[in-house]
Scaffold this active site. Structure first.
Site, PDB file in Angstrom:
ATOM      1  N   ARG A   1      40.335  47.046  35.043  1.00 48.88           N
ATOM      2  CA  ARG A   1      39.251  47.201  35.957  1.00 48.88           C
ATOM      3  C   ARG A   1      38.864  48.623  36.078  1.00 48.88           C
ATOM      4  O   ARG A   1      37.679  48.963  36.425  1.00 48.88           O
ATOM      5  CB  ARG A   1      39.172  46.413  36.927  1.00 48.88           C
ATOM      6  CG  ARG A   1      39.241  44.966  36.860  1.00 48.88           C
ATOM      7  CD  ARG A   1      39.275  44.188  38.121  1.00 48.88           C
ATOM      8  NE  ARG A   1      40.842  44.396  38.977  1.00 48.88           N
ATOM      9  CZ  ARG A   1      41.703  43.786  38.661  1.00 48.88           C
ATOM     10  NH1 ARG A   1      41.865  42.715  37.727  1.00 48.88           N
ATOM     11  NH2 ARG A   1      43.081  44.100  39.441  1.00 48.88           N
TER      12      ARG A   1
ATOM     13  N   GLU B   1      57.362  45.886  43.771  1.00 50.12           N
ATOM     14  CA  GLU B   1      58.096  44.974  44.741  1.00 50.12           C
ATOM     15  C   GLU B   1      59.354  44.443  44.060  1.00 50.12           C
ATOM     16  O   GLU B   1      60.331  44.725  44.825  1.00 50.12           O
ATOM     17  CB  GLU B   1      57.195  44.018  45.306  1.00 50.12           C
ATOM     18  CG  GLU B   1      57.597  43.697  46.432  1.00 50.12           C
ATOM     19  CD  GLU B   1      56.646  42.480  47.093  1.00 50.12           C
ATOM     20  OE1 GLU B   1      55.541  42.230  46.529  1.00 50.12           O
ATOM     21  OE2 GLU B   1      56.917  41.896  48.460  1.00 50.12           O
TER      22      GLU B   1
HETATM   23  P1  AMP Z   1      49.187  49.712  43.543  1.00 49.42           P
HETATM   24  O1  AMP Z   1      49.746  50.182  42.394  1.00 49.42           O
HETATM   25  O2  AMP Z   1      49.712  48.624  44.411  1.00 49.42           O
HETATM   26  O3  AMP Z   1      48.376  50.500  44.284  1.00 49.42           O
HETATM   27  O4  AMP Z   1      48.179  48.550  42.725  1.00 49.42           O
HETATM   28  C1  AMP Z   1      46.898  48.901  42.128  1.00 49.42           C
HETATM   29  C2  AMP Z   1      46.644  48.273  40.921  1.00 49.42           C
HETATM   30  O5  AMP Z   1      46.764  46.754  41.033  1.00 49.42           O
HETATM   31  C3  AMP Z   1      45.227  48.404  40.679  1.00 49.42           C
HETATM   32  O6  AMP Z   1      44.932  48.592  39.321  1.00 49.42           O
HETATM   33  C4  AMP Z   1      44.444  47.032  41.305  1.00 49.42           C
HETATM   34  O7  AMP Z   1      43.590  46.801  40.475  1.00 49.42           O
HETATM   35  C5  AMP Z   1      45.579  45.984  41.257  1.00 49.42           C
HETATM   36  N1  AMP Z   1      45.604  45.263  42.494  1.00 49.42           N
HETATM   37  C6  AMP Z   1      46.695  45.437  43.557  1.00 49.42           C
HETATM   38  N2  AMP Z   1      46.577  44.810  44.603  1.00 49.42           N
HETATM   39  C7  AMP Z   1      45.242  44.153  44.375  1.00 49.42           C
HETATM   40  C8  AMP Z   1      44.725  43.356  45.161  1.00 49.42           C
HETATM   41  N3  AMP Z   1      45.009  42.670  46.533  1.00 49.42           N
HETATM   42  N4  AMP Z   1      43.150  42.863  44.495  1.00 49.42           N
HETATM   43  C9  AMP Z   1      42.873  43.381  43.621  1.00 49.42           C
HETATM   44  N5  AMP Z   1      43.483  44.213  42.807  1.00 49.42           N
HETATM   45  C10 AMP Z   1      44.633  44.523  43.068  1.00 49.42           C
END
Ligand code: AMP
Length: 171
Positions: A59, A96
């Site tokens: 995205r 996680e």
């Molecule tokens: P993080 O590495 O935990 O910051 O996760 C970021 C990536 O995971 C991004 O590319 C987001 O598109 C996706 N992502 C993580 N959590 C969500 C969520 N609750 N809703 C939508 N996309 C998420």
């Protein structure tokens, strides 16, 4: 920003139980709001000496590619492992449960490039941090990380330590 928030849909228990997924597709479908997001980003980054805009799969590509076009900068793809066909650099980060790896072509960023990193959402910050490390490995400098949505309670911006994070909408 409340206007933008209206077009982010909550999808409970996706992709797994307990996750509240923030779906940005209603925003993409509403052309005025999609344009508003791109306009807000482009106003912030115009004239800031950015050389490249890097988008995180998948995205992040949507926003990064339009922004690169508007800012007249080149586009870098940060992809999940196994998708890129040519010589790659990789970065592995903790999830996680287990680990994940992202990759970039080794000619995607040159030494001294000033890079804007873009993704749809900042959650724990693990993905963006790994992307920053990839860019820095290639000799690039990440000027800022830009997100449409930030899940503040997950404290992702703390993980990015040393790199500024900017988000349009916070939950
Ligand atoms: P993080 O590495 O935990 O910051 O996760 C970021 C990536 O995971 C991004 O590319 C987001 O598109 C996706 N992502 C993580 N959590 C969500 C969520 N609750 N809703 C939508 N996309 C998420």
């Amino acid at each position: 920003m409340e206007e933008i928030k209206k077009y982010i849909r909550d999808v409970p228990d996706f992709p797994k139980p307990g996750i509240l997924f923030k779906d940005i597709t209603p925003l993409l479908q509403h052309q005025e709001t999609f344009r508003r997001v791109i306009d807000l980003f482009s106003k912030r980054y115009e004239g800031k000496g950015i050389d490249r805009v890097a988008g995180i799969e998948s995205r992040g590509f949507v926003f990064a590619s339009v922004l690169a076009y508007v800012l007249k900068k080149s586009l870098v793809l940060v992809r999940k492992t196994g998708k890129l066909p040519w010589k790659k650099v990789s970065e592995t980060y903790d999830l996680e449960y287990g680990t994940d790896t992202i990759q970039m072509h080794e000619d995607a960023v040159s030494k001294g490039d000033r890079v804007l990193l873009v993704d749809d959402l900042l959650a724990t910050g693990g993905t963006s941090k790994a992307a920053c490390q990839l860019i820095e490995k290639m000799g690039g400098k990440v000027l800022e990380c830009a997100f449409v949505v930030e899940l503040e309670f997950l404290k992702g911006r703390e993980k990015l330590r040393g790199v500024e994070a900017f988000s349009l909408v916070k939950f």
